[in-house]
Structure formats: C-alpha cells, structure tokens
Enzyme design. Structure first.
Site, PDB file in Angstrom:
ATOM      1  N   SER A 288       0.842  -1.188   0.000  1.00 18.06           N
ATOM      2  CA  SER A 288       0.000   0.000   0.000  1.00 18.06           C
ATOM      3  C   SER A 288       0.886   1.250   0.000  1.00 18.06           C
ATOM      4  O   SER A 288       1.687   1.421  -0.923  1.00 18.06           O
ATOM      5  CB  SER A 288      -0.963  -0.030   1.192  1.00 18.06           C
ATOM      6  OG  SER A 288      -1.995   0.906   1.025  1.00 18.06           O
ATOM      7  N   ASP A 370      -9.219  -4.527  -5.750  1.00 18.41           N
ATOM      8  CA  ASP A 370      -8.723  -3.579  -4.753  1.00 18.41           C
ATOM      9  C   ASP A 370      -9.532  -2.290  -4.822  1.00 18.41           C
ATOM     10  O   ASP A 370      -9.605  -1.640  -5.863  1.00 18.41           O
ATOM     11  CB  ASP A 370      -7.239  -3.280  -4.991  1.00 18.41           C
ATOM     12  CG  ASP A 370      -6.559  -2.698  -3.768  1.00 18.41           C
ATOM     13  OD1 ASP A 370      -7.159  -1.812  -3.133  1.00 18.41           O
ATOM     14  OD2 ASP A 370      -5.431  -3.114  -3.455  1.00 18.41           O
ATOM     15  N   HIS A 399      -7.952  -5.175  -0.760  1.00 26.33           N
ATOM     16  CA  HIS A 399      -6.735  -4.541  -0.256  1.00 26.33           C
ATOM     17  C   HIS A 399      -6.169  -5.388   0.882  1.00 26.33           C
ATOM     18  O   HIS A 399      -6.016  -4.926   2.011  1.00 26.33           O
ATOM     19  CB  HIS A 399      -7.041  -3.110   0.202  1.00 26.33           C
ATOM     20  CG  HIS A 399      -5.832  -2.229   0.250  1.00 26.33           C
ATOM     21  ND1 HIS A 399      -5.083  -1.928  -0.859  1.00 26.33           N
ATOM     22  CD2 HIS A 399      -5.227  -1.576   1.278  1.00 26.33           C
ATOM     23  CE1 HIS A 399      -4.089  -1.131  -0.524  1.00 26.33           C
ATOM     24  NE2 HIS A 399      -4.149  -0.913   0.775  1.00 26.33           N
TER      25      HIS A 399
END
Length: 419
Positions: A288, A370, A399
């Site tokens: 991320s 995602d 995610h």
C-alpha cells in the site's frame, strides 16, 4: 506460542470473515482479462449453506472502478444464479460489477472487476521537466545532515539469535525511527528495509527474518518513536497528523511526503553503514503506502538492489481529473485538492514518475478488486517500469493478501539474496 498467536492474528486480519450468505461474482474468463472491445459476461450465484438461494432479488450496478455507475437495476433470481453481459468496453481500464441482496433483513454484497487491456493503460500524470533536478537537490540537502544513529537495545524483544534495537536517525526537519533486528552471530548479512503502510502505529520489528540471517529495519515515517503506548498514535492520527497526505500540498518543498521519502533514503544510509551489512544485497519491501515507498526508495537510491511491492498507493494521483480512478489517497476526488498548485506538486511525488527511473528487479502483486488502490492506478506505474519485473495477480483479492501470496513474495526475496 507467541509466534503461533501472531500468525493467527496476521491471518485473521489478512482476509475478511466469511458471512452466512455468499454472493459469488466472477467473470467468464479465468484471468479476468479482456481486450478492449470485448464483451465480458459476469456469472453471479447467491448461496446459503453452499446452496443457491431460490427466489432472491439481486440488485446490481456496473461501471468503471470508483467512478459513478453506468447502469443499475434489479432482477429476480429464480434459481439463485445470473449470467449478465456487460457492455463492450473500448477504453483500457477496469470495469466493476457489484451485486447485492437482502436476506432476513441483512444486506450482502460482492463485486468482480474485469481488466480490459490493462497492459495498455497509460498514466495521466506528467513528468515535470525538473523532476530529477528537484530530487537530486533534495538528496544533496539530506547528505548535509549527519545520520547520527542512536540505538537503544530492547532486551525484552531480543532472542538467543537476534538483537533488537529501537533506532533514531536524523532526517531533514526531524527524525526517523525504526526497529532494527540483527543476527547475533558475527558475519556479513543481506538486509531488508520494510517501509510502512498508511497510518501511524508502533512496530515490533522483523525478528523472524533476522533469525534467518538477514538484517531487518522496520521504520515509521512520522518522526516519532515507534515503541510508544498505542494511545499516543491514536491521538496523533486524530490530531496533528490527521490527513497527513494533504499537509502543505501547495508547496513542493514543504509537502509532508518530502520528509517521508527522504527518511526512507536515510534508512538506507543507516543500513549500508552497518558493519554487518554485506555491502550488496538490500531489499526494500512494503504494501500500500509501503508498496509506493518501496518503488520510490529504489528509484531515489541506487544502493537498493531489489523491490517487493504489494498494491502500491500514490500511483497516478491525477486520474480523477481525467475521468478515471486515481491512486490512494484519492487526493483529486474532491474539490479541495483540485487547485492547480496542488496538482503540480503531486507530480513530484507520484509513484508513476519514480517508476520511470527504476533500474532494479521488482516483484509486484495486487488484485483486480482492490478498492483502496485501484488497479488502473497501479498499472499506470507498473507499465512504465523498464527494469526486470514480475506481476503476480490474485484477481479476487481486495486490499489484503493471501498467505500463499505473501509466501511467494518472501520466497522471491530469499532467492534474490541467497537465503
């Protein structure tokens, strides 16, 4: 027992819990990928106790990811299944079908995202003419600041094989803190720099890989120690550094992420200065925001030899200004940050523009579903990388990562550094 407990906790947070009713939404191609102009078919099954629910009303909508829907409606599923033909998609990108049902007063939903010629996605952000010069000067400024490491042994975290330290380093306009784990046995070792996802939190350090014979440094980015009581981080996140990704975004020299990016380089300075470092094998790894920082650090610092990046954030931030999804933190999805000066500053910090200059091998992974770091944004960065690269897709993941996905990443890292 502690290791087992941590593994259980990691697994619990890595994937969502299963609900009583499942909606299975899947494209008609196993790789979820199509060419532009193709017409995908979405297959939907609504299950309870692994059996299709009959006579259930399905609500649906579809459109490009994180953008307004092109169409919505509902349909009665007599046998609990639906085959739905999407419109032909003529633009490279990702198109999402979302299905939901109400069962016994509770709403359930799921979605699937089809990729249309993702390898042809081009970034919307542009490269400033002085991008390289800006960061060369920033690195020169950093070099004027001594590393000045302060190491504090953490005896309660040490093991018979690993020494664990809380580390403080001098950075521009502040400090950088982290947890260093070093093998106790004398020798020369490869190193892994773990860069963090979004937020502010304490860190434990990577003792397991240090026990394997790897120097590990896990850093925070906010200039505060990483071994404080949890409440302090909560207070910071809801107070002084709330929405830190937008702080001082009007000024490229004062923007919050400048100190963050340079702090990652400062961590590399520290690692490469360790007597135990083997002088060559340095991996930067994260997911991320950390996936973004991994790419950025390797682009800024040629001492980094390998990249492992999960679902990188901060990619193609200007996508929303061009009618498609932009990367986390979605800066240009609202009116406040659409000011021209903020748009220009973003270009100096967009992962896409760092990815253009990557020279080392990288292992990358994400899912088409995602909803934090949209795949359109990630492909915008990935497609401009000219260095050796591997993309490992886990199409249905959001995610988060599967255990097998993480295992693949670590095995790749171990192969690169001979561990």
């Amino acid at each position: 027992m502690l290791a087992i407990a941590l593994l259980i906790i990691d697994t619990l947070y890595a994937q969502p819990a299963q609900e009583a009713v499942q909606i299975v939404v899947s494209p008609d191609r196993p790789d979820w990928q199509y060419k532009t102009g193709d017409q995908a078919v979405i297959n939907v099954t609504v299950l309870r106790n692994n059996v299709p629910i009959k006579e259930v009303t399905l609500n649906y909508e579809h459109g490009f990811e994180l953008m307004p829907s092109d169409k919505s409606g509902f349909q009665l599923l007599k046998e609990g299944t639906l085959n739905y033909k999407l419109p032909a998609i003529k633009t490279p990108g990702f198109y999402r079908f979302t299905a939901s049902v109400d069962v016994d007063g509770k709403k359930y939903s799921a979605y699937a995202t089809c990729g249309f010629s993702p390898e042809e996605i081009k970034p919307t952000t542009t490269l400033p003419a002085d991008f390289k010069e800006f960061w060369v000067k920033a690195l020169d400024d950093l070099r004027k600041v001594p590393v000045a490491p302060v190491l504090t042994l953490l005896p309660d975290r040490c093991t018979d094989k690993v020494d664990v330290y809380h580390v403080r380093l001098d950075n521009i306009n502040g400090k950088i803190y982290g947890i260093l784990c070093k093998p106790k046995e004398p020798g020369k070792y490869p190193a892994i720099l773990n860069v963090p996802g979004a937020g502010v939190r304490p860190y434990e350090g990577d003792v397991n890989n240090a026990a394997r014979g790897i120097i590990t440094l896990q850093i925070g980015i906010h200039g505060v120690p990483v071994n404080l009581p949890a409440q302090i981080y909560t207070d910071l996140a809801t107070g002084p550094i709330r929405d830190y990704w937008a702080i001082n975004m009007d000024d490229r020299n004062a923007y919050y992420y400048k100190r963050v990016y340079l702090g990652c380089v400062r961590a590399v300075d520290f690692i490469t200065g360790l007597e135990e470092f083997d002088g060559h094998n340095l991996v930067v790894q994260g997911g991320s925001q950390g996936g973004a920082l991994a790419i950025i650090t390797a682009s800024l610092d040629k001492r980094v030899r390998f990249i492992s990046s999960f679902y990188p954030a901060l990619c193609d931030l200007t996508g929303y200004l061009h009618g498609r999804a932009g990367g986390w933190p979605h800066l240009f999805r609202n009116g406040f940050t659409k000011k021209p000066e903020k748009v220009e500053v973003s270009k100096y910090y967009d992962v896409v523009n760092f990815a253009r200059f990557i020279e080392v091998p990288g292992w990358y992974s994400w899912g088409f579903n995602d909803n934090v770091c949209p795949p359109t944004s990630m492909y915008s960065a990935y497609n401009v990388i000219k260095a050796p690269k591997e993309l490992h897709l886990w199409h249905d993941s959001h995610h988060w990562t599967y255990p097998e996905q993480r295992e693949q990443a670590w095995n790749w890292i171990y192969r690169q550094i001979g561990k």
